[in-house]
Design an enzyme around this catalytic site. Structure first.
Site, PDB file in Angstrom:
ATOM      1  N   GLU A   1      -2.134  -3.002  -1.517  1.00 43.38           N
ATOM      2  CA  GLU A   1      -3.499  -3.382  -1.852  1.00 43.38           C
ATOM      3  C   GLU A   1      -3.920  -4.388  -0.782  1.00 43.38           C
ATOM      4  O   GLU A   1      -3.176  -5.333  -0.503  1.00 43.38           O
ATOM      5  CB  GLU A   1      -3.562  -4.070  -3.228  1.00 43.38           C
ATOM      6  CG  GLU A   1      -5.009  -4.392  -3.592  1.00 43.38           C
ATOM      7  CD  GLU A   1      -5.166  -5.263  -4.850  1.00 43.38           C
ATOM      8  OE1 GLU A   1      -4.180  -5.829  -5.325  1.00 43.38           O
ATOM      9  OE2 GLU A   1      -6.312  -5.353  -5.336  1.00 43.38           O
TER      10      GLU A   1
ATOM     11  N   ARG B   1      12.587  -5.211  -6.286  1.00 40.52           N
ATOM     12  CA  ARG B   1      11.956  -5.887  -5.166  1.00 40.52           C
ATOM     13  C   ARG B   1      12.913  -6.908  -4.574  1.00 40.52           C
ATOM     14  O   ARG B   1      13.866  -7.344  -5.215  1.00 40.52           O
ATOM     15  CB  ARG B   1      10.657  -6.540  -5.621  1.00 40.52           C
ATOM     16  CG  ARG B   1      10.864  -7.598  -6.684  1.00 40.52           C
ATOM     17  CD  ARG B   1       9.544  -8.027  -7.316  1.00 40.52           C
ATOM     18  NE  ARG B   1       8.483  -8.137  -6.348  1.00 40.52           N
ATOM     19  CZ  ARG B   1       7.180  -8.084  -6.658  1.00 40.52           C
ATOM     20  NH1 ARG B   1       6.821  -7.915  -7.916  1.00 40.52           N
ATOM     21  NH2 ARG B   1       6.271  -8.212  -5.736  1.00 40.52           N
TER      22      ARG B   1
ATOM     23  N   LYS C   1       2.536 -13.579  -3.996  1.00 44.21           N
ATOM     24  CA  LYS C   1       1.304 -13.745  -3.220  1.00 44.21           C
ATOM     25  C   LYS C   1       0.525 -14.953  -3.697  1.00 44.21           C
ATOM     26  O   LYS C   1      -0.066 -15.682  -2.918  1.00 44.21           O
ATOM     27  CB  LYS C   1       0.412 -12.503  -3.372  1.00 44.21           C
ATOM     28  CG  LYS C   1       0.764 -11.353  -2.446  1.00 44.21           C
ATOM     29  CD  LYS C   1      -0.289 -10.245  -2.585  1.00 44.21           C
ATOM     30  CE  LYS C   1       0.177  -8.955  -1.912  1.00 44.21           C
ATOM     31  NZ  LYS C   1      -0.756  -7.839  -2.142  1.00 44.21           N
TER      32      LYS C   1
END
Length: 568
Positions: free
Chosen positions: A39, A265, A275
């Site tokens: 994204e 992850r 983030k």
RNA sequence: UGGGGCGUCGUCAAGUGGCAAGACACAGGAUUUUGGUUCCUGCAUUCGGAGGUUCGAAUCCUCCCGCCCCAGCCA
């Protein structure tokens, strides 16, 4: 076999095993198609690198393709700044999507048509509950939800309302389109998930063309299907969404049905990957920006001096599995040194200088000494470095009162100046009051030119140096781990990750003395400052003629280890 | 406490019924004009725990324990 090769033998992992089986069974005609679907709402970090290497790596290995697709369905959060930086970073990492650059927003028309198809089949409805009500109706982890009062609107009414949503007749939040699945499903994702919402915002690509935007769960699977993806690889937190991924594809005339596989992850010790948390470091000026060399972002690592190959090797070595894990930063640093050791030219620089005067060296003499650019790879050639009566050496390389096992320079002791001569310390000049050493007086042995003693006598240490009248003065930045704790996300009661920021993660040295040849280093150029560390001319602040260096990673330091042990 | 996952060396990780790969880290040693590099050596009688099946189990079964994810009109 050269050091430029990628590691032979790729590690086995469950996703590769699945692909091998699929290819052998001729599933999808033996075709392998993956995609990396960021994204565009932030900068890529080392965790994304794991996914990029996996998706592009698998595609390369099986002669397949990997698309770069921006998952841009939320105009409120996304920006072209990010789509640009993401492309730059993927390229830098060494991967090529060729002509397959896609955007989910390219599919908005087709997505809308699929939604209409769902409505026509009685599989979706326009719900006019408020966001709060929808949450209340959803139930909880242990209690089933309740059907929305709008769940049984007629197909005609749904079609009409949905079209009017698209036409901008309603305010944000007035209606959403929902899948009609099962409000009692034990999987909350399946309790009539939202498919479309109204957002009266400009989109970075489609402008004001749309006021309704599809949600991730509806968009992602269909985008995969449209692109003919065979293996849709994502992280573990999407595992619950797989059931919906399959439901959408099964209830619409989708071109094909890709399979979703999830892996864990990456977590790296002494840093953070969130983030949101990274953004806060930037916004509150704990660091200098997204590309601060202490950041785990790809642009930060690049500026720090990391090579793309070292990151790729790292991603190969950490493997791919389904268990949560925390990889030791030491492994990343190992991969970095492994690469840099082969490719970085050696150079001599003194970071914390102390003057050395060679009492018996002719006053105005200057010798140009030949030095290897690499101790093993002689093909990297040599360079000439000026040598003269007054030199600088590292403060650390002299001890007036040397501890046990210290074998560098000390009063009465002889050491070798790399590529130059044996020198012996005969006197130390200090500031009278403080004990500060201003100058070390030595004699040199003219019979040891090049660093070899004809009589065969040995010295225990070789130290680096720089000629005082020829060297270049420059700033050098010493970077260290951003956090003092291994896992800044898992921290004592009442504290948060900001309490664990390493106050010493950046030390700027402004009086370093570098080998003159470094003057014209170009931004991004990497070197090993012998016996110290690998350095990189800063991409932003370094200019030919006025270089600024960043410490990429220190060399292993056996003496430092011994010293530490002795102090304990 | 619903559902979905995961537990193999300090850290990653292979292994899918035949008797615990590899890497990093760590510890020794050798070579060395970088206390770097390179090279040797050591480092899980045991696979979250307890039972069971089997000639044989990290792998199969049962129960237990621990950790992660899900209640955005985010992705």
């Amino acid at each position: 076999m050269t050091h430029h090769d990628e590691p032979r033998g790729r590690a086995s992992n469950f996703i590769r095993n699945i692909i091998v089986e699929d290819v052998n069974a001729n599933k999808n005609g033996g075709r392998v198609a993956t995609r990396f679907p960021p994204e565009p709402n932030g900068y890529l970090h080392i965790g994304h690198a794991k996914s990029i290497c996996l998706n592009f790596g698998l595609a390369n290995e099986f002669n397949g393709t990997c698309n770069l697709r921006f998952d841009d369905t939320n105009p409120g959060k996304e920006d072209v700044e990010y789509v640009d930086s993401i492309q730059e970073d993927v390229k830098w990492l060494g991967f090529d999507w060729e002509d397959r650059l896609y955007y989910a927003s390219d599919y908005f028309d087709r997505l809308y048509a699929f939604a209409v198809e769902l409505i026509k089949n009685g599989k979706a409805y326009v719900c006019s509950l408020t966001a709060v009500e929808i949450r209340e109706y959803r139930g909880t982890l242990t209690e089933p939800g309740k059907d929305s009062p709008y769940r049984n609107r007629s197909i005609e009414e749904n079609l009409d309302l949905f079209e009017r949503m698209k036409n901008g007749e309603f305010d944000e939040g007035a209606h959403v389109l929902r899948a009609k699945i099962d409000m009692a499903s034990p999987n909350l994702v399946m309790r009539d998930p939202t498919l479309y919402r109204i957002r009266k915002m400009d989109h970075h690509r489609t402008g004001d063309q749309w006021v309704i935007y599809p949600m991730y769960d509806f968009t992602h699977c269909l985008s995969d299907s449209i692109e003919g993806i065979t293996h849709s690889i994502c992280t573990l937190e999407f595992e619950n969404n797989r059931e919906l991924y399959d439901w959408v594809l099964d209830n619409v005339s989708a071109p094909c049905h890709p399979r979703q596989y999830e892996f864990a992850r990456l977590n790296l010790s002494h840093t953070i990957m969130s983030k949101r948390k990274l953004l806060r470091l930037v916004e509150e000026n704990y660091v200098d920006g997204w590309d601060d060399p202490r950041m785990p972002t790809l642009c930060g690592l690049r500026r720090r001096g990391y090579t793309a190959r070292s990151i790729r090797n790292f991603c190969e070595r950490i493997g791919v599995a389904r268990r949560d894990s925390m990889v030791d930063l030491a492994l990343l640093e190992h991969c970095l040194r492994e690469d840099l050791n082969d490719v970085a030219p050696r150079v001599m620089s003194v970071l914390r200088p102390v003057r050395v005067v060679l009492l018996n060296y002719p006053e105005d003499q200057v010798e140009m000494l030949e030095c290897w650019n690499h101790p093993v790879d002689k093909s990297m050639g040599t360079r000439r470095v000026p040598f003269s009566k007054v030199l600088y050496i590292e403060q650390d390389d002299f001890r007036e009162d040397p501890p046990k096992k210290y074998f560098r320079l000390a009063p009465g002791r002889e050491v070798r100046l790399r590529y130059a001569y044996y020198i012996k310390c005969v006197n130390v000049v200090k500031v009278p009051d403080t004990d500060e050493i201003t100058e070390i007086h030595c004699t040199y042995d003219p019979e040891t030119k090049g660093g070899w003693a004809k009589d065969g006598r040995k010295v225990k240490a070789t130290i680096h140096w720089v000629s005082a009248s020829h060297c270049l003065t420059a700033s050098v930045r010493l970077y260290d781990h951003l956090f003092t704790t291994e896992n800044p996300s898992d921290v004592e009661e009442g504290k948060d990750y900001l309490d664990y920021i390493n106050q010493n993660s950046l030390e700027t040295l402004t009086d370093c003395r570098l080998e003159p040849g470094l003057k014209d280093a170009s931004p991004g150029q990497r070197f090993q400052f012998e016996r110290l560390a690998y350095f990189c001319a800063d991409l932003k602040d370094s200019k030919p003629g006025a270089p600024v260096f960043n410490r990429t990673v220190p060399l292993k330091d056996a003496w430092g280890k011994i010293e530490k042990k002795m102090k304990k």
